[in-house]
Design a protein around this motif. Structure first.
Motif, PDB file in Angstrom:
ATOM      1  N   ALA A 222      99.632 -41.544 -49.386  1.00  0.00           N
ATOM      2  CA  ALA A 222      99.285 -40.131 -49.503  1.00  0.00           C
ATOM      3  C   ALA A 222      99.544 -39.398 -48.200  1.00  0.00           C
ATOM      4  O   ALA A 222      99.543 -39.986 -47.106  1.00  0.00           O
ATOM      5  CB  ALA A 222      97.836 -39.971 -49.923  1.00  0.00           C
ATOM      6  N   ASP A 223      99.725 -38.095 -48.323  1.00  0.00           N
ATOM      7  CA  ASP A 223     100.118 -37.284 -47.184  1.00  0.00           C
ATOM      8  C   ASP A 223      99.090 -36.180 -46.957  1.00  0.00           C
ATOM      9  O   ASP A 223      98.584 -35.580 -47.901  1.00  0.00           O
ATOM     10  CB  ASP A 223     101.503 -36.668 -47.452  1.00  0.00           C
ATOM     11  CG  ASP A 223     101.961 -35.778 -46.318  1.00  0.00           C
ATOM     12  OD1 ASP A 223     102.273 -36.318 -45.247  1.00  0.00           O
ATOM     13  OD2 ASP A 223     101.996 -34.545 -46.512  1.00  0.00           O
ATOM     14  N   GLY A 224      98.764 -35.897 -45.671  1.00  0.00           N
ATOM     15  CA  GLY A 224      97.923 -34.758 -45.347  1.00  0.00           C
ATOM     16  C   GLY A 224      96.455 -35.100 -45.167  1.00  0.00           C
ATOM     17  O   GLY A 224      96.041 -36.261 -45.232  1.00  0.00           O
ATOM     18  N   ASP A 225      95.648 -34.047 -44.995  1.00  0.00           N
ATOM     19  CA  ASP A 225      94.222 -34.218 -44.727  1.00  0.00           C
ATOM     20  C   ASP A 225      93.429 -34.660 -45.957  1.00  0.00           C
ATOM     21  O   ASP A 225      92.295 -35.102 -45.815  1.00  0.00           O
ATOM     22  CB  ASP A 225      93.628 -32.899 -44.205  1.00  0.00           C
ATOM     23  CG  ASP A 225      94.235 -32.489 -42.874  1.00  0.00           C
ATOM     24  OD1 ASP A 225      94.688 -33.388 -42.134  1.00  0.00           O
ATOM     25  OD2 ASP A 225      94.259 -31.280 -42.574  1.00  0.00           O
ATOM     26  N   GLY A 226      94.013 -34.511 -47.136  1.00  0.00           N
ATOM     27  CA  GLY A 226      93.274 -34.855 -48.355  1.00  0.00           C
ATOM     28  C   GLY A 226      93.476 -36.276 -48.818  1.00  0.00           C
ATOM     29  O   GLY A 226      93.208 -36.576 -49.991  1.00  0.00           O
ATOM     30  N   THR A 227      93.939 -37.151 -47.923  1.00  0.00           N
ATOM     31  CA  THR A 227      94.206 -38.539 -48.314  1.00  0.00           C
ATOM     32  C   THR A 227      92.960 -39.200 -48.900  1.00  0.00           C
ATOM     33  O   THR A 227      93.023 -39.897 -49.920  1.00  0.00           O
ATOM     34  CB  THR A 227      94.706 -39.339 -47.105  1.00  0.00           C
ATOM     35  OG1 THR A 227      95.918 -38.752 -46.632  1.00  0.00           O
ATOM     36  CG2 THR A 227      94.969 -40.783 -47.482  1.00  0.00           C
ATOM     37  N   ILE A 241      86.800 -40.327 -46.949  1.00  0.00           N
ATOM     38  CA  ILE A 241      86.633 -38.880 -46.783  1.00  0.00           C
ATOM     39  C   ILE A 241      85.801 -38.627 -45.536  1.00  0.00           C
ATOM     40  O   ILE A 241      84.707 -39.187 -45.384  1.00  0.00           O
ATOM     41  CB  ILE A 241      85.951 -38.275 -48.024  1.00  0.00           C
ATOM     42  CG1 ILE A 241      86.760 -38.585 -49.278  1.00  0.00           C
ATOM     43  CG2 ILE A 241      85.782 -36.770 -47.854  1.00  0.00           C
ATOM     44  CD1 ILE A 241      86.101 -38.117 -50.552  1.00  0.00           C
ATOM     45  N   SER A 242      86.299 -37.787 -44.648  1.00  0.00           N
ATOM     46  CA  SER A 242      85.563 -37.488 -43.426  1.00  0.00           C
ATOM     47  C   SER A 242      84.270 -36.767 -43.753  1.00  0.00           C
ATOM     48  O   SER A 242      84.141 -36.097 -44.789  1.00  0.00           O
ATOM     49  CB  SER A 242      86.421 -36.634 -42.486  1.00  0.00           C
ATOM     50  OG  SER A 242      86.611 -35.337 -43.032  1.00  0.00           O
ATOM     51  N   GLU A 243      83.298 -36.887 -42.853  1.00  0.00           N
ATOM     52  CA  GLU A 243      81.993 -36.261 -43.091  1.00  0.00           C
ATOM     53  C   GLU A 243      82.118 -34.748 -43.159  1.00  0.00           C
ATOM     54  O   GLU A 243      81.425 -34.096 -43.942  1.00  0.00           O
ATOM     55  CB  GLU A 243      81.024 -36.653 -41.973  1.00  0.00           C
ATOM     56  CG  GLU A 243      79.627 -36.053 -42.107  1.00  0.00           C
ATOM     57  CD  GLU A 243      78.953 -36.392 -43.433  1.00  0.00           C
ATOM     58  OE1 GLU A 243      78.180 -35.545 -43.939  1.00  0.00           O
ATOM     59  OE2 GLU A 243      79.211 -37.497 -43.968  1.00  0.00           O
ATOM     60  N   ALA A 244      83.023 -34.164 -42.349  1.00  0.00           N
ATOM     61  CA  ALA A 244      83.191 -32.709 -42.380  1.00  0.00           C
ATOM     62  C   ALA A 244      83.702 -32.244 -43.739  1.00  0.00           C
ATOM     63  O   ALA A 244      83.219 -31.251 -44.297  1.00  0.00           O
ATOM     64  CB  ALA A 244      84.152 -32.277 -41.278  1.00  0.00           C
ATOM     65  N   ARG A 251      78.649 -28.298 -49.889  1.00  0.00           N
ATOM     66  CA  ARG A 251      78.149 -26.933 -49.704  1.00  0.00           C
ATOM     67  C   ARG A 251      78.860 -25.946 -50.633  1.00  0.00           C
ATOM     68  O   ARG A 251      78.278 -24.934 -51.027  1.00  0.00           O
ATOM     69  CB  ARG A 251      78.330 -26.491 -48.256  1.00  0.00           C
ATOM     70  CG  ARG A 251      77.413 -27.184 -47.276  1.00  0.00           C
ATOM     71  CD  ARG A 251      77.691 -26.700 -45.844  1.00  0.00           C
ATOM     72  NE  ARG A 251      77.507 -25.268 -45.720  1.00  0.00           N
ATOM     73  CZ  ARG A 251      76.353 -24.674 -45.454  1.00  0.00           C
ATOM     74  NH1 ARG A 251      75.257 -25.405 -45.299  1.00  0.00           N
ATOM     75  NH2 ARG A 251      76.274 -23.369 -45.332  1.00  0.00           N
ATOM     76  N   SER A 252      80.094 -26.223 -50.966  1.00  0.00           N
ATOM     77  CA  SER A 252      80.858 -25.312 -51.820  1.00  0.00           C
ATOM     78  C   SER A 252      80.654 -25.589 -53.302  1.00  0.00           C
ATOM     79  O   SER A 252      81.230 -24.897 -54.149  1.00  0.00           O
ATOM     80  CB  SER A 252      82.346 -25.404 -51.484  1.00  0.00           C
ATOM     81  OG  SER A 252      82.823 -26.728 -51.706  1.00  0.00           O
ATOM     82  N   GLY A 253      79.868 -26.602 -53.645  1.00  0.00           N
ATOM     83  CA  GLY A 253      79.638 -26.931 -55.051  1.00  0.00           C
ATOM     84  C   GLY A 253      80.774 -27.680 -55.697  1.00  0.00           C
ATOM     85  O   GLY A 253      80.871 -27.719 -56.932  1.00  0.00           O
ATOM     86  N   LEU A 254      81.624 -28.322 -54.892  1.00  0.00           N
ATOM     87  CA  LEU A 254      82.778 -29.046 -55.430  1.00  0.00           C
ATOM     88  C   LEU A 254      82.639 -30.552 -55.300  1.00  0.00           C
ATOM     89  O   LEU A 254      83.580 -31.288 -55.573  1.00  0.00           O
ATOM     90  CB  LEU A 254      84.063 -28.603 -54.699  1.00  0.00           C
ATOM     91  CG  LEU A 254      84.395 -27.102 -54.755  1.00  0.00           C
ATOM     92  CD1 LEU A 254      85.685 -26.817 -53.998  1.00  0.00           C
ATOM     93  CD2 LEU A 254      84.507 -26.627 -56.190  1.00  0.00           C
ATOM     94  N   HIS A 480      86.224 -25.480 -47.569  1.00  0.00           N
ATOM     95  CA  HIS A 480      85.762 -25.070 -46.242  1.00  0.00           C
ATOM     96  C   HIS A 480      85.520 -23.564 -46.185  1.00  0.00           C
ATOM     97  O   HIS A 480      84.584 -23.107 -45.506  1.00  0.00           O
ATOM     98  CB  HIS A 480      86.778 -25.485 -45.179  1.00  0.00           C
ATOM     99  CG  HIS A 480      86.734 -26.942 -44.833  1.00  0.00           C
ATOM    100  ND1 HIS A 480      85.815 -27.472 -43.958  1.00  0.00           N
ATOM    101  CD2 HIS A 480      87.487 -27.976 -45.270  1.00  0.00           C
ATOM    102  CE1 HIS A 480      86.010 -28.779 -43.847  1.00  0.00           C
ATOM    103  NE2 HIS A 480      87.019 -29.114 -44.630  1.00  0.00           N
ATOM    104  N   GLY A 481      86.335 -22.795 -46.885  1.00  0.00           N
ATOM    105  CA  GLY A 481      86.142 -21.347 -46.878  1.00  0.00           C
ATOM    106  C   GLY A 481      84.837 -20.949 -47.537  1.00  0.00           C
ATOM    107  O   GLY A 481      84.086 -20.120 -47.006  1.00  0.00           O
TER     108      GLY A 481
END
Length: 711
Positions: A222-227, A241-244, A251-254, A480-481
């Motif tokens: 996989a590629d990118g931050d969403g690995t 998955i990183s803690e951040a 927090r976003s309900g996802l 994150h947004g």
């Protein structure tokens, strides 16, 4: 029966007769009441008393006129509640593993049962069956640093290492996460960290399980931050998955997208059915002579079962798989399958097989969300609004967006009490985030990841993995947004269990009945909301070991005793206090006076100032100084045993007391103290307190040669 009593009885009978189609929905509720009672009540005498009361209700129902709905409901409800209590009691006795009574440092030789990598924390979790060591539980779990994992480690390997084993961690604060309860039903009796050197006496001859191989393959390709999210969507393992990112998803309900549940299972089964129907339709013979829907449904069912087993058969996945199988069965028989009865059947299966799942957030949130969606879809007005009709493409799109938004609001409304009870925070913007995130995950991310995995067979998956990475980066950007918004979550201090139970039963009353009496369930829900809103957050929090103390300042912010406390401790304290900010050090407060060993803090509450004395280090203090400071304090908190002559004016929470009570949440306005442990709690995962002899050097506070008392 008197005239008034007869009229009331007939009114109840008439109401139950009008709700006869809904009565079976309460079967898992009755079973769950018994299971919940076993977890809530502290000892076998009270468990037995509950069973007797439930059976008494059943006997009382037998005295009512034969053939009535009320008679049947009372008899069946009483029997189900008693059976639920006995069911979880028997399972706890039969398969649970008692925890290690006390911490020990030793060398362990054992056979590896499972190895789960946690790349986000640079370690692996290893379950081991000890060999030739008397007094250890049959299964222990140790963490190994990624750099210390030896070659040949895998299922069936025999290893030797040194470790400090401890009982599984109990809830360190009132309302905090209790790992010991979950570990008990998983058979884990002790946890620790493996120290170097780790010697492999017999390497593993088995290859890694398919789930682990798939997890490692996705992390590599996989590629990118969403690995890590890509790996979680395919395997259910969130260890990469990183803690951040995980906190942003929560927090976003996802966060529900990370747990393999109805969305994922439905998408997979739907895709399999779609592909099988299209492939079989290419053959005229198959299209004319075969029952295509039945064959496609069977293929989808096999895919769903395989996916459930691959991802570890967690509660949401099992629930979704059972529900999907019932839906497929209904479709094959030509009947409407997506109903509350289907959900009740799935809940009944889970509770019969895994009754301990009832008290976990996974079960509650999974079933709460799906009950809300199905109840909303069965409402006549919503069904009329959602029905297909002739309209322009724009109007159809807007109507579908409104349907999705209303569904999101319903789910958020139902899940809010559950989230507040378990995590002390609930999402407020999840319905809006899910408007984009659910279609993105269902129709873009998951198909792209499936295509990438298929192309990897021929070594051609790189372009598909690149597209998957970009889609996951968009998902993370949304998470994150939304999480950065100050309105993303609402926090609350610990919700009492009886308040939570009252709100759950009230919500079920609203969702499961159909007549106007359903709205009576809003009364306990509103009462629970009022209790949560009006309850004051704790002024002082003390962890079970007495090392970490937090106090609430006049402006509502929180301060912590030990500046070097880790993120886990800080997050746990902030969540239990219903606090979203940063914890400052107590020593920096203007109302605190601290020496090397002690801190005296003035805390306002209940219309007065309270003097709080806490220990900071493990060194001893001269008797004269400590006795004087104790007498000046209202509350004394220490991570060691205090001598009898340390007598504060109100509360002394030392090691001896905390061993009995666990962590404390102190409300100075009401003068109340909530404890993490219940008095006389005899649940098998609770380690009963044991006390070190008073001659132990850490208890002798009065034998210090270099005094450092408070100024």
């Amino acid at each position: 029966m008197t005239g008034g009593g007869h009229r009331f009885f007939m009114a109840v009978e008439g109401w139950l007769e009008s709700e006869r189609e809904q009565l079976p929905l309460w079967i898992p509720v009755g079973l769950g009441l018994g299971i919940g009672a076993w977890f809530s009540l502290p000892n076998p005498l009270e468990w037995l008393g509950f069973c007797c009361c439930a059976l008494a209700i059943a006997c009382g129902g037998m005295m009512l006129p034969a053939g009535g709905r009320l008679r049947q409901s009372m008899i069946l409800g009483g029997l189900l509640a008693a059976f639920g209590c006995v069911l979880i009691w028997c399972k706890a006795v039969a398969i649970g593993s008692a925890p290690l009574p006390r911490a020990i440092f030793m060398e362990v030789t054992g056979e590896v049962r499972t190895v789960d990598a946690v790349p986000a924390e640079q370690m692996s979790r290893v379950k081991i069956r000890p060999i030739g060591t008397a007094g250890l539980p049959p299964l222990i779990r140790v963490n190994m640093a990624a750099a210390d994992v030896p070659d040949g480690l895998g299922r069936g390997a025999i290893i030797r290492f040194r470790t400090r084993l401890m009982p599984p961690a109990e809830a360190s604060l009132p309302g905090a996460y209790d790992f010991s309860r979950r570990a008990y039903f998983q058979g884990i009796g002790a946890t620790g960290r493996a120290l170097r050197p780790i010697t492999v006496l017999r390497p593993s001859t088995d290859g890694p399980p398919l789930r682990n191989r798939l997890f490692a393959h996705i992390l590599e390709k996989a590629d990118g931050d969403g690995t890590g999210i890509a790996a979680a969507l395919a395997t259910g393992d969130q260890g990469a998955i990183s803690e951040a990112d995980a906190e942003a998803m929560r927090r976003s309900g996802l966060a529900h997208l990370l747990s393999i549940s109805g969305l994922h299972v439905t998408a997979l089964i739907g895709a399999v059915i779609f592909l099988l129907m299209r492939i079989m339709a290419l053959s005229p013979r198959a299209a004319l002579n075969w029952p295509l829907m039945l064959v496609a449904a069977a293929g989808g069912a096999l895919a769903g079962i395989g996916y459930t087993l691959l991802t570890g058969a967690e509660v949401p996945t099992v629930r979704s798989c059972v529900a999907a199988l019932l839906v497929l069965g209904g479709l094959a028989l030509g009947r409407e399958a997506i109903t509350l009865r289907l959900i009740a059947a799935g809940a009944l299966v889970v509770l019969l097989l895994w009754p301990e799942a009832l008290v976990g957030p996974s079960f509650q949130m999974s079933f709460g969300a799906v009950i809300a969606l199905v109840a909303l879809s069965e409402h006549p007005r919503f069904r009329a609004f959602a029905a297909a009709r002739e309209e322009t493409g724009f109007r159809r799109l807007m109507r579908h967006l409104v349907i999705l938004l209303l569904s999101g609001f319903a789910v958020e409304l139902v899940l809010a009490p559950i989230a507040l009870a378990h995590f002390h925070k609930a999402g407020m913007l999840g319905a809006f985030a899910n408007l984009i995130a659910i279609p993105l995950t269902t129709f873009v991310v998951m198909p792209l990841e499936a295509i990438a995995l298929l192309l990897d067979v021929a070594g051609l998956g790189a372009p598909a993995w690149w597209l998957t990475g970009r889609a996951l980066e968009l998902l993370l950007m949304i998470a994150h947004g939304v999480a950065a918004s100050p309105w993303a979550v609402v926090t609350a201090p610990v919700v009492p269990n009886f308040v939570f139970g009252m709100m759950v039963l009230g919500g079920l009353w609203c969702l499961l009945w159909r007549s106007a009496w359903r709205w009576c369930g809003l009364v306990p829900v509103a009462a629970g909301v009022a209790v949560i809103v009006l309850s004051s957050p704790p002024d002082i929090l003390v962890t079970a070991d007495g090392r970490h103390v937090a106090v609430r300042e006049q402006d509502g912010s929180m301060a912590i005793l030990r500046e070097r406390a880790g993120d886990y401790v800080r997050d746990m304290i902030a969540e239990s206090a219903g606090y979203e900010g940063t914890l400052s050090p107590i020593a920096a407060l203007p109302e605190a006076r601290c020496s090397i060993d002690l801190c005296m803090v003035a805390v306002r509450g209940g219309g007065r100032l309270w003097q709080l004395l806490v220990t900071r280090t493990g060194v001893v203090v001269p008797r004269e100084s400590l006795q004087r400071d104790c007498a000046r304090a209202d509350i004394v908190i220490a991570d060691r045993r205090l001598p009898a002559w340390c007598r504060p004016r109100w509360l002394k929470a030392d090691r001896r007391m905390l061993a009995r009570t666990g962590g404390l949440a102190i409300d100075l306005d009401g003068g109340t103290v909530r404890t993490a442990k219940k008095a006389g709690d005899a649940h098998p995962w609770v380690v009963q307190p044991s006390y070190l002899p008073s001659r132990h050097k850490s208890y002798q506070l009065y034998r210090r040669s270099n005094p450092a008392s408070l100024p």
